[in-house]
Design a protein around this motif. Structure first.
Motif, PDB file in Angstrom:
ATOM      1  N   THR A  90       7.744   1.121  -8.792  1.00  0.00           N
ATOM      2  CA  THR A  90       7.298   0.765  -7.592  1.00  0.00           C
ATOM      3  C   THR A  90       7.457  -0.527  -6.974  1.00  0.00           C
TER       4      THR A  90
ATOM      5  N   GLU B 144       7.445   6.401 -12.342  1.00  0.00           N
ATOM      6  CA  GLU B 144       6.154   5.568 -13.004  1.00  0.00           C
ATOM      7  C   GLU B 144       5.002   6.256 -12.024  1.00  0.00           C
ATOM      8  N   THR B 145       4.816   6.476 -11.010  1.00  0.00           N
ATOM      9  CA  THR B 145       3.722   7.160 -10.441  1.00  0.00           C
ATOM     10  C   THR B 145       4.126   7.849  -9.095  1.00  0.00           C
TER      11      THR B 145
ATOM     12  N   ASP C 157       1.862  10.616  -6.070  1.00  0.00           N
ATOM     13  CA  ASP C 157       0.709  10.964  -5.712  1.00  0.00           C
ATOM     14  C   ASP C 157       0.588  12.506  -5.866  1.00  0.00           C
TER      15      ASP C 157
ATOM     16  N   LYS D 120      -0.118  12.944 -17.163  1.00  0.00           N
ATOM     17  CA  LYS D 120      -1.330  12.407 -16.491  1.00  0.00           C
ATOM     18  C   LYS D 120      -1.634  11.048 -17.434  1.00  0.00           C
TER      19      LYS D 120
ATOM     20  N   PHE E 123      -6.614   5.231 -16.303  1.00  0.00           N
ATOM     21  CA  PHE E 123      -5.440   4.199 -15.891  1.00  0.00           C
ATOM     22  C   PHE E 123      -6.144   3.077 -15.423  1.00  0.00           C
TER      23      PHE E 123
ATOM     24  N   LEU F 257      -2.751   8.085 -13.190  1.00  0.00           N
ATOM     25  CA  LEU F 257      -1.784   8.050 -12.541  1.00  0.00           C
ATOM     26  C   LEU F 257      -0.839   9.360 -12.961  1.00  0.00           C
TER      27      LEU F 257
ATOM     28  N   GLN G  87       2.292  10.920 -13.404  1.00  0.00           N
ATOM     29  CA  GLN G  87       3.723  10.499 -13.944  1.00  0.00           C
ATOM     30  C   GLN G  87       4.907  11.729 -13.922  1.00  0.00           C
TER      31      GLN G  87
ATOM     32  N   PRO H  22       2.531   9.610 -21.604  1.00  0.00           N
ATOM     33  CA  PRO H  22       2.089   8.193 -20.779  1.00  0.00           C
ATOM     34  C   PRO H  22       1.225   7.169 -21.565  1.00  0.00           C
TER      35      PRO H  22
END
Lengths: 314, 510
Positions: B36, B252-253, B255, B272, B276, B485, B487, B498
Motif C-alpha cells: 500500500t 498485501e491487503t 477490503d 486471512k 493482525f 487483513l 490478503q 499469511p
C-alpha cells in the motif's frame, strides 16, 4: 519586447518569492513531521524526538528559514528526508515521466478539443452540435480518478490490451512506453478536451458571424477554406488562453492520475511528500510547479504576439 | 511376512509422497506483490514502518528472530549463554554465514551493527539496557547489560525495526546511507522511488542448520522464486485491478467486499492474516473528563465492542478481552467481565457520577476507513447516554503528532499491531510514564518495571494479567477486538501462509 520580458521576469521572481514564503509557512502551520512515517503507531515521543534530531527537524525556525533561502538562491532545493537524495535530483528524475504524460495529454486535448469545437461551430444548432457539446459537458464533468479506474477495468482487466499502471521509459521500450502512457493520458485529457471544445466552439461562432467571413463566403470560398484560413486563426487568441490554462491544469491533474496509475512522476512525488511531511520536497516541489506555471504563462503571452500582431507586448 | 510387506508398502508410500511433494516445489518465477505504500527507508535500522518490514526482513537477518509463535529463536547466533546474574549474554555466532557481497559474517560485523542500532535505530530503546558490546572471539559476541532485563532476547529479536546485522563497513555509515547488504535469503537489486523495490534470490544463502521448516521470521528459508518485486500502489482500486489483470500475484491487503468478490474466483486464494492488530481506543487522561475514572468506565460500559468490530472489520475480527494475541504465552482473560458489556443503563449511572458537563469532546482519528468507522460507531453509541462527540479526521502525521500531546483530543482510535505480537512488555510500554494516556499511572509503571526484572516466565505472566485487569478496571484505554487483513494471491502461488509480512520463502509459483 525586451522591456516586456524584463517586467514579466521581475514579476515572476516576486511570485516565486511569495510561493516560497507560503510553502514554508503552510508547512509550519500543519502539524506532524516525517518522524511519523519512519515510526509506527507505537513509537514513543522519546523515539520521535530522537529521530527528529537525527533528521535535523529540531532546528529553530529562524535557522531553517535562513538555510532555506540561502539554498534556493544558489539554485539548491535541499535534500529529501525520505528519499536520501537532493530535491532537484528527485524532481529531474521524475520530470520526463510527468512531462511525457502532460505533453501527450495536452496534444490529445488540443487536437481533439479544437476539432470537436470546429465541428460543433460549423454545425451550429444541428444535432451534431448538440451531440458534441453534450459529449464535451460529459467529459468536463467526469472526475479524472473515476475515469482512470474505469479505463483500467475496461482496457486492462476486461480486455487485457493495456497495462493497469506503472511506467516504462521510452529509452527502455517505445511500445512499452506508449502502452503505459495511453490510459493515463486519455484519463487526463478527457476533461480538458471538453473545455477546449466548448471554448473553440464559442470563439469560432463569434468569428464566423463577422463581416469578413460573409465577404469570404460571397467570394465563393469553400466552407473548409473559410474555416481554416479565416475562421480559426481569428479565434486562436481565446483558444491559446485556454490551452495555457489547460497546460497548467494538466500538471495539477497528473497528481491524481499518477496516483491512480502508480506512475512515478512529479505529482506522485509531491503528494507522497505531503503525506509523509517530507518538507524539503514539498517546498521544492511547490516552487518548481510555480515556476512551470509562470513559464507557461510567459510563453502564452509571447504566443499572443506571434499569432496576432495587433497584440503589442509593450 | 505380512507385517514386513505392510511396513515396506508404508515406507514406499511415504517415500513416494515425499518425492511428489519435492517435485511440486518448482524453482524459478517472478512474483510481484502490491503493497500500500513505499517504505520510508530500506535501511532496516531506521524505520519501524510496516511497509519497510515487508521488504527488509527478506534482505536482512538478526541474531535472534521470532518463530511462528513469536518466541525468540537463534538465527545468526548459534544460541546464547546467559550468566547467573543475568547481566552477561554471550552469543556464539554461526560460522560460514555469507553476506550478499560474499564476505563472511564475523563478530566485528555484529558488534558494529549493534553499536550502529544504539545510535540510529528507530527503536534504540530496545537496546537501552546494554552497557557494552564486544567481540570476545572471531565468532563470539559478548553483551553486558546495565541491569537485568528479562525481555532482552525478545528485544533483540523484535521485527519492529529489525536489529539487522550489516557488514561492518556498512554499519559504519550514517542512517539511510548504506548499501543494502544483508545475509537474508534475498538480495537487493533496485529501488525505483514511487515505483518498486526488486529483490533476487540469494543463491549463497546460509540456511540455519538447526531449522527444520518455515517458522515465523526464524526457521528454514528455502527460496524457490527467482525474484520478488514489491510494487508501491497506494490506490486500492489500482491494486485490485493489477491483481485481476495478472500483473500482481499477491495483494498485501484488500477490503472485505473485494475479498468477497474474489472468493468466487477459482484462480484466487483468499488468505486471512488474523489476528493482525488490536483496535484500541485511547482516552486523554490529561483533559477532563478523561481524567475521571467514572467517565472512562461509563464510556467503556456503554460501548458495544462487537458492533464496532462488525462494522469496521466485517468478517475479519475476533472478540477477545486480552491485550495479547491468542496463542501468546501470557494471553489471559482478566477483565472479561468489563469487556463488551454494552450496558447503557449502567453506563448512564456511571456517567451521572462523573464530572462530565455535557461539553463537546473531540474524537481524533486518521483517515483510515476502519478508524473513522470505529469513531463514528462510538460517537452514535455515546450520544444515547448524552455524550456529545465531534469527530476530527486528519492524516496520520497530523494525528500522531497531536495524539502525543495533552491538548486537542479526548479520544483516539488506532491499531496496535506489532506490540501484542512482540509480547507483554511491548503492550505495556506505551502506557508507561503516561505516554499514551498523557497522565502517569504508578501501577502500570511499577508492573512494567517488575516485568522487566522478572526472569520467571510464570511470574511475568501473572504481572501481565494484573496489568490487563488494571486496564479494564480503570478503563485506562479500551480494546475493541482483534482484527485481521484479507490478503489475496493467485492460486499459482503455492504454500503461501499469511504472517506479519508476506514471506516469500517456502513458496513457489506453479
Amino acid at each position: 519586447m525586451l522591456g516586456f520580458l524584463t517586467r514579466r521576469l521581475a514579476g515572476a521572481f516576486l511570485v516565486l518569492l511569495l510561493v516560497s514564503v507560503l510553502s514554508f509557512g503552510i508547512i509550519w502551520l500543519v502539524p506532524g513531521d516525517p518522524a511519523a512515517v519512519f515510526l509506527d503507531a507505537g513509537a514513543t515521543p522519546d523515539q520521535v524526538e530522537r529521530l527528529r534530531r537525527e533528521l535535523g527537524l529540531d532546528k529553530p525556525l529562524a535557522m531553517q528559514v535562513v538555510e532555506w533561502y540561502s539554498r534556493i538562491l544558489k539554485g539548491d532545493l535541499g535534500r529529501s528526508i525520505l528519499l536520501s537524495r537532493g530535491v532537484t535530483e528527485a524532481i529531474i528524475e521524475r520530470l520526463p515521466v510527468t512531462l511525457s504524460l502532460a505533453g501527450i495529454s495536452l496534444v490529445l486535448s488540443v487536437v481533439a478539443g479544437v476539432a470537436a469545437g470546429m465541428v460543433a461551430a460549423t454545425k451550429h444548432g444541428q444535432p451534431v452540435d448538440q451531440a458534441v457539446m453534450a459529449g464535451a459537458l460529459f467529459g468536463l464533468s467526469i472526475p479524472e480518478f473515476w475515469l482512470g479506474l474505469v479505463l483500467i477495468v475496461v482496457f486492462a482487466v476486461q480486455l487485457g490490451v493495456l497495462p493497469t499502471g506503472g511506467f516504462v521509459p521510452p529509452t527502455e521500450s517505445i511500445t512499452g512506453w506508449i502502452r503505459s502512457i495511453t490510459l493515463p493520458a486519455i484519463a487526463l485529457a478527457v476533461v480538458h478536451m471538453g473545455f477546449i471544445a466548448r471554448m473553440t466552439r464559442a470563439a469560432l461562432l463569434e468569428v464566423l458571424s463577422q463581416d469578413f467571413i460573409r465577404t469570404a463566403d460571397s467570394k465563393g470560398l469553400t466552407r473548409l477554406h473559410i474555416l481554416l484560413r479565416h475562421g480559426l486563426p481569428n479565434a486562436l487568441i481565446p483558444i491559446l488562453t485556454v490551452t495555457g490554462i489547460v497546460a497548467g491544469s494538466l500538471l495539477g491533474g497528473t497528481v491524481i492520475i499518477e496516483q491512480v496509475f502508480s506512475i512515478p512522476g512529479v505529482g506522485r512525488l509531491i503528494i507522497g511528500a505531503i503525506l509523509s511531511r517530507d518538507f524539503p520536497v514539498i517546498q521544492g516541489g511547490l516552487l518548481f510547479v510555480a515556476l512551470v506555471y509562470l513559464t507557461i504563462n510567459l510563453l502564452v503571452d509571447i504566443c499572443y504576439a506571434i499569432v496576432d500582431p495587433r497584440v503589442r507586448l509593450e | 511376512m505380512t507385517r514386513r510387506i505392510t511396513w515396506s508398502a508404508l515406507a514406499f508410500a511415504a517415500a513416494a509422497l515425499a518425492a511428489g511433494s519435492a517435485m511440486a516445489q518448482k524453482k524459478g518465477g517472478d512474483v510481484v506483490i502490491a503493497i500500500t505504500q513505499a517504505p520510508p527507508a530500506v535501511d532496516a535500522h531506521v524505520t519501524s514502518a510496516q511497509a519497510a518490514r515487508n521488504i527488509t526482513l527478506h534482505i536482512f537477518e538478526t541474531l535472534y528472530a521470532r518463530d511462528e509463535k513469536a518466541q525468540p529463536q537463534p538465527e545468526l547466533a548459534e544460541g546464547v549463554n546467559i550468566s547467573a546474574d543475568g547481566l552477561t549474554y554471550v552469543f556464539p555466532l554461526r560460522k560460514g554465514v555469507k553476506f550478499h557481497n560474499g564476505k563472511e559474517m564475523t563478530s566485528a560485523d555484529v558488534v558494529a551493527s549493534l553499536e550502529r542500532y544504539r545510535k540510529v535505530g528507530a527503536s534504540a530503546t530496545l537496546l537501552g539496557q546494554i552497557d557494552t558490546v564486544s567481540a570476545s572471539g572471531p565468532y563470539e559476541v559478548t553483551i553486558k547489560l546495565k541491569t537485568v532485563q528479562s525481555t532482552f532476547l525478545d528485544n533483540l529479536s523484535s521485527p519492529r525495526a529489525p536489529i539487522a546485522i550489516y557488514p561492518a563497513e556498512e554499519a559504519a555509515k550514517a542512517a539511510n546511507q548504506i548499501n543494502y547488504i544483508g545475509t537474508g535469503p534475498y538480495r537487493f537489486v533496485e529501488y525505483k522511488p514511487d515505483s518498486h523495490v526488486k529483490l533476487v534470490r540469494y543463491d549463497g544463502y546460509s540456511q540455519n542448520p538447526k531449522a527444520t521448516g518455515r517458522d515465523g521470521f526464524a526457521g528454514k528459508k528455502e527460496v524457490y522464486l527467482d525474484t520478488v518485486t514489491f510494487r508501491f500502489m497506494p490506490e486500492a482500486g489500482a491494486r485490485n485491478a493489477a491483481f485481476e489483470a495478472g500483473e500482481v500475484h499477491l495483494v498485501e491487503t484488500v477490503d472485505g467486499p473485494t475479498a468477497k468478490r474474489f472468493a468466487n474466483n477459482s484462480k484466487i486464494a483468499i488468505h486471512k492474516a488474523l489476528p493482525f492488530a488490536l483496535q484500541v481506543i485511547k482516552f486523554n487522561h490529561a483533559q477532563a473528563p478523561g481524567n475521571d475514572v467514572n467517565f472512562r468506565l461509563a464510556v467503556q460500559t456503554a460501548i458495544d465492542m462487537e458492533e464496532i468490530m462488525a462494522i469496521a472489520f466485517a468478517d475479519i475480527y475476533q472478540m477477545d478481552p486480552s491485550w495479547l494475541y491468542p496463542g501468546s504465552h501470557a494471553h489471559n482473560d482478566a477483565g472479561k467481565a468489563r469487556y463488551n458489556t454494552a450496558d447503557l443503563k449502567a453506563a448512564k449511572a456511571l456517567l451521572d457520577k462523573s464530572s462530565y458537563k455535557k461539553e463537546k469532546l473531540i474524537f481524533m482519528v486518521d483517515s483510515g476507513r476502519q478508524n473513522v468507522d470505529t469513531a463514528t460507531v462510538i460517537q452514535q453509541r455515546l450520544k444515547e447516554i448524552g455524550i456529545d462527540i465531534e469527530l476530527k479526521v486528519a492524516d496520520w502525521p497530523t494525528v500522531s503528532k497531536i495524539g502525543f500531546t495533552k491538548e486537542g483530543w479526548n479520544f483516539w482510535a488506532h491499531g496496535f499491531g506489532i506490540e501484542p505480537y512482540e509480547g507483554p512488555a511491548s503492550v505495556m510500554s506505551p502506557w508507561v510514564n503516561g505516554t499514551s494516556q498523557q497522565a502517569k499511572d504508578e501501577k502500570i509503571d511499577r508492573l512494567f518495571d517488575q516485568l522487566n526484572r522478572e526472569m520467571d516466565v510464570n511470574k511475568r505472566k501473572a504481572l501481565f494479567t494484573e496489568f490487563q485487569q488494571h486496564m479494564w478496571d480503570n478503563a485506562i484505554a479500551m480494546k475493541a477486538g482483534n482484527y485481521g487483513l484479507f490478503q489475496v494471491a493467485t492460486t499459482r502461488l503455492k504454500n503461501f501462509t499469511p504472517y506479519r509480512i508476506p514471506r516469500m520463502w517456502g513458496v513457489w509459483l506453479e
